[in-house]
Design a protein around this motif. Structure first.
Motif, mmCIF file in Angstrom:
data_model
loop_
_atom_site.group_PDB
_atom_site.id
_atom_site.type_symbol
_atom_site.label_atom_id
_atom_site.label_comp_id
_atom_site.label_asym_id
_atom_site.label_seq_id
_atom_site.Cartn_x
_atom_site.Cartn_y
_atom_site.Cartn_z
ATOM 1 N N LEU A 9 0.824 -1.206 0.000
ATOM 2 C CA LEU A 9 0.000 0.000 0.000
ATOM 3 C C LEU A 9 0.857 1.253 0.000
ATOM 4 C CD1 LEU A 9 -2.649 -1.177 2.625
ATOM 5 C CD2 LEU A 9 -2.859 -1.183 0.153
ATOM 6 N N ALA A 10 1.905 1.237 0.824
ATOM 7 C CA ALA A 10 2.773 2.415 0.901
ATOM 8 C C ALA A 10 3.489 2.642 -0.423
ATOM 9 C CB ALA A 10 3.781 2.235 2.033
ATOM 10 N N GLY A 11 3.919 1.541 -1.055
ATOM 11 C CA GLY A 11 4.607 1.678 -2.331
ATOM 12 C C GLY A 11 3.709 2.229 -3.405
ATOM 13 N N ALA A 47 -14.383 -3.138 4.569
ATOM 14 C CA ALA A 47 -14.108 -1.869 3.892
ATOM 15 C C ALA A 47 -13.493 -0.853 4.853
ATOM 16 C CB ALA A 47 -15.393 -1.320 3.284
ATOM 17 N N GLU A 48 -14.015 -0.798 6.071
ATOM 18 C CA GLU A 48 -13.473 0.155 7.055
ATOM 19 C C GLU A 48 -12.017 -0.148 7.370
ATOM 20 O OE1 GLU A 48 -17.379 1.565 9.651
ATOM 21 O OE2 GLU A 48 -16.171 -0.134 10.338
ATOM 22 N N GLN A 49 -11.690 -1.416 7.515
ATOM 23 C CA GLN A 49 -10.300 -1.736 7.834
ATOM 24 C C GLN A 49 -9.375 -1.446 6.660
ATOM 25 O OE1 GLN A 49 -9.547 -5.336 9.985
ATOM 26 N NE2 GLN A 49 -7.395 -5.399 9.347
ATOM 27 N N ALA A 50 -9.843 -1.709 5.436
ATOM 28 C CA ALA A 50 -9.016 -1.404 4.268
ATOM 29 C C ALA A 50 -8.716 0.088 4.191
ATOM 30 C CB ALA A 50 -9.716 -1.868 2.988
ATOM 31 N N VAL A 51 -9.734 0.921 4.423
ATOM 32 C CA VAL A 51 -9.535 2.364 4.403
ATOM 33 C C VAL A 51 -8.561 2.790 5.500
ATOM 34 C CG1 VAL A 51 -10.684 4.570 4.854
ATOM 35 C CG2 VAL A 51 -11.709 2.919 3.277
ATOM 36 N N ALA A 52 -8.713 2.228 6.695
ATOM 37 C CA ALA A 52 -7.811 2.564 7.798
ATOM 38 C C ALA A 52 -6.378 2.166 7.479
ATOM 39 C CB ALA A 52 -8.290 1.885 9.079
ATOM 40 N N ASP A 53 -6.193 0.981 6.890
ATOM 41 C CA ASP A 53 -4.847 0.532 6.552
ATOM 42 C C ASP A 53 -4.225 1.395 5.461
ATOM 43 O OD1 ASP A 53 -5.068 -1.471 8.424
ATOM 44 O OD2 ASP A 53 -5.547 -3.056 6.968
ATOM 45 N N LEU A 54 -5.021 1.780 4.475
ATOM 46 C CA LEU A 54 -4.516 2.657 3.416
ATOM 47 C C LEU A 54 -4.110 4.018 3.977
ATOM 48 C CD1 LEU A 54 -7.112 1.768 0.677
ATOM 49 C CD2 LEU A 54 -4.641 1.637 0.345
ATOM 50 N N ASN A 55 -4.931 4.564 4.834
ATOM 51 C CA ASN A 55 -4.603 5.872 5.429
ATOM 52 C C ASN A 55 -3.371 5.774 6.319
ATOM 53 O OD1 ASN A 55 -6.694 7.210 4.142
ATOM 54 N ND2 ASN A 55 -8.137 6.912 5.828
ATOM 55 N N ARG A 56 -3.233 4.665 7.033
ATOM 56 C CA ARG A 56 -2.043 4.483 7.868
ATOM 57 C C ARG A 56 -0.799 4.389 6.985
ATOM 58 N NH1 ARG A 56 -3.683 0.348 10.135
ATOM 59 N NH2 ARG A 56 -4.736 1.390 11.860
ATOM 60 N N ALA A 58 -0.372 5.823 4.279
ATOM 61 C CA ALA A 58 -0.119 7.154 3.721
ATOM 62 C C ALA A 58 0.355 8.142 4.777
ATOM 63 C CB ALA A 58 -1.393 7.675 3.056
ATOM 64 N N GLY A 59 0.718 7.634 5.937
ATOM 65 C CA GLY A 59 1.236 8.519 6.970
ATOM 66 C C GLY A 59 0.193 8.963 7.980
ATOM 67 N N GLY A 60 -0.976 8.356 7.932
ATOM 68 C CA GLY A 60 -1.996 8.660 8.914
ATOM 69 C C GLY A 60 -2.985 9.727 8.512
ATOM 70 N N ARG A 61 -2.754 10.402 7.404
ATOM 71 C CA ARG A 61 -3.711 11.432 6.995
ATOM 72 C C ARG A 61 -4.885 10.781 6.257
ATOM 73 N NH1 ARG A 61 -2.157 12.431 1.724
ATOM 74 N NH2 ARG A 61 -0.095 11.625 1.172
ATOM 75 N N PRO A 62 -6.056 11.396 6.287
ATOM 76 C CA PRO A 62 -7.247 10.786 5.674
ATOM 77 C C PRO A 62 -7.222 10.857 4.154
ATOM 78 C CG PRO A 62 -7.781 12.945 6.523
ATOM 79 C CD PRO A 62 -6.369 12.666 6.949
ATOM 80 N N ARG A 63 -6.496 9.921 3.547
ATOM 81 C CA ARG A 63 -6.399 9.885 2.084
ATOM 82 C C ARG A 63 -7.707 9.391 1.473
ATOM 83 N NH1 ARG A 63 -6.443 10.318 -2.462
ATOM 84 N NH2 ARG A 63 -4.960 9.714 -4.081
ATOM 85 N N TRP A 64 -8.383 8.482 2.181
ATOM 86 C CA TRP A 64 -9.620 7.877 1.706
ATOM 87 C C TRP A 64 -10.653 7.929 2.826
ATOM 88 C CZ3 TRP A 64 -8.916 6.817 -3.348
ATOM 89 C CH2 TRP A 64 -7.611 6.578 -3.773
ATOM 90 N N VAL A 65 -11.907 8.102 2.486
ATOM 91 C CA VAL A 65 -12.991 8.155 3.465
ATOM 92 C C VAL A 65 -14.109 7.233 3.013
ATOM 93 C CG1 VAL A 65 -14.743 9.607 4.563
ATOM 94 C CG2 VAL A 65 -12.446 10.521 4.159
#
Length: 378
Positions: A9-11, A47-56, A58-65
């Motif tokens: 995800l980070a990559g 879906a909620e966990q996927a969004v949380a993992d993606l945002n994490r 990305a450095g913790g900022r809300p990239r996806w909601v």
């Protein structure tokens, strides 16, 4: 698992030349209430966990909601959710769960330029209407039918196979797919017949089955009628093996078929992986129903976000996606790495090589009828 997913995800985010600052909204249409609420809550959790993992990642900022909406498993409410998402500018959607809800919502999403990934809808014709925006992760009824046909051609090679349906669109679609696969294998069925849903007296049909001297019969239909067919076969002294789809995957099958259901072979979607352990939080308890769909919802979020990044579809300032067709094109362009593994779609929007399992129903030591863990070689 989590350690493997976060670098992916980070990559992905790091490779994007223009990372949006404003969050991108992802809609979720699911039965959060009603008879299928356990499945709907599983979709939401995944879906909620996927969004949380993606945002994490990305450095913790809300990239996806994530924007959840309850459709109650009803087609009318799913279409209403679609209109609301369309009016609000939501162009990425996970769900709905049920095929009827997907069929009602998909044209609304297409007109709005929104892309939807349905984690579990199986009805074959859903992806046969030329919609560019609809993708599904689970195997379609047609794919299950072909898998059953391949199994019958191999396991009953040189023996007599028949095909039955409940004469519904669903059942006939399964039966036709099995027949097509058997014909390709050079072992066409010796009987193609059927009976109406809810039939109780199958004596005439059983007489035809006896005359055909069948070793196995495929049934395209649902659990109650499959149980009725089995009882009629066994009462007539016929040991014909029954093969069916996950249309019989219902508690009523085991209860109604009882001992007569022993040996029934069934196709169904392969067991999904479990969600990765959430970092810094205790895993939320999930029912078996929720567990069965949570990974699909997680992967649906992965697919939509990866395609959005590849297509550079989101406005960096607003997070809005003007037209999801670029996202749809990116989804069709090639495989994506997800929790489910590598996922690619064909021109219709069906998952290429969707994994399908074969299970056999067996009596347990305590007298129950169960399929869990009873794998059959395809």
């Amino acid at each position: 698992m989590m350690r493997r997913l976060i670098p992916i995800l980070a990559g992905l985010l790091a490779a994007s030349p223009a990372v949006a600052q404003a969050p991108v909204r992802i809609g979720l249409s699911a039965p959060l209430t009603g008879p299928d609420a356990a499945f709907g809550q599983g979709l939401r959790q995944g879906a909620e966990q996927a969004v949380a993992d993606l945002n994490r990642a990305a450095g913790g900022r809300p990239r996806w909601v994530l924007v959840p909406a309850d459709d109650g498993g009803e087609a009318r409410q799913a279409a209403a959710n679609a209109r609301k998402f369309a009016a609000d500018g939501v162009r990425l959607v996970v769900g709905p769960l049920e095929s009827g809800a997907v069929a009602a919502a998909a044209p609304v999403y297409e007109e709005a330029g929104a892309v939807m990934v349905a984690p579990a809808a199986a009805y074959g014709p859903l992806t046969g209407r030329g919609l560019l925006n609809l993708f599904r992760l689970g195997p379609s009824d047609a794919q299950q039918g072909r898998a059953a046909g391949a199994y019958l051609a191999k396991a009953f090679a040189g023996r007599r196979v028949g095909i039955l349906s409940d004469r519904s669109t669903f059942g006939r679609g399964l039966a036709d797919a099995v027949a097509a696969r058997l014909k390709e294998a050079g072992t066409p069925e010796v009987l193609f017949d059927g009976f109406a849903r809810g039939s109780r007296d199958l004596s005439d049909l059983v007489a035809r089955l006896r005359a055909a001297r069948l070793d196995a019969v495929y049934f395209g239909g649902l659990a109650p009628d499959a149980a009725t067919l089995l009882r009629a076969l066994r009462a007539a002294g016929l040991g014909t093996t029954l093969v069916a789809s996950d249309g019989i995957l219902d508690p009523s099958f085991a209860a109604a078929a009882g001992a007569d259901g022993d040996g029934t072979v069934m196709t169904l979607a392969s067991d999904p992986p479990r969600l990765p352990e959430p970092r810094g939080a205790r895993p939320a308890p999930r029912s078996p129903e929720a567990e069965s769909v949570a990974a699909g919802a997680y992967a649906a979020v992965e697919l939509l976000t990866q395609a959005t990044e590849r297509a550079r579809a989101a406005d960096p300032k607003t997070g809005r996606i003007a037209d999801g067709r670029k996202v749809a094109e990116a989804l069709r362009a090639g495989p994506s790495r997800t929790l489910l593994g590598s996922v690619a779609f064909d021109a219709r929007g069906d998952r290429s090589a969707a994994p399908i399992a074969l299970r056999i129903w067996r009596r347990t030591a305590d007298g129950r009828l169960d399929y869990a863990g009873n794998d059959v070689e395809p």
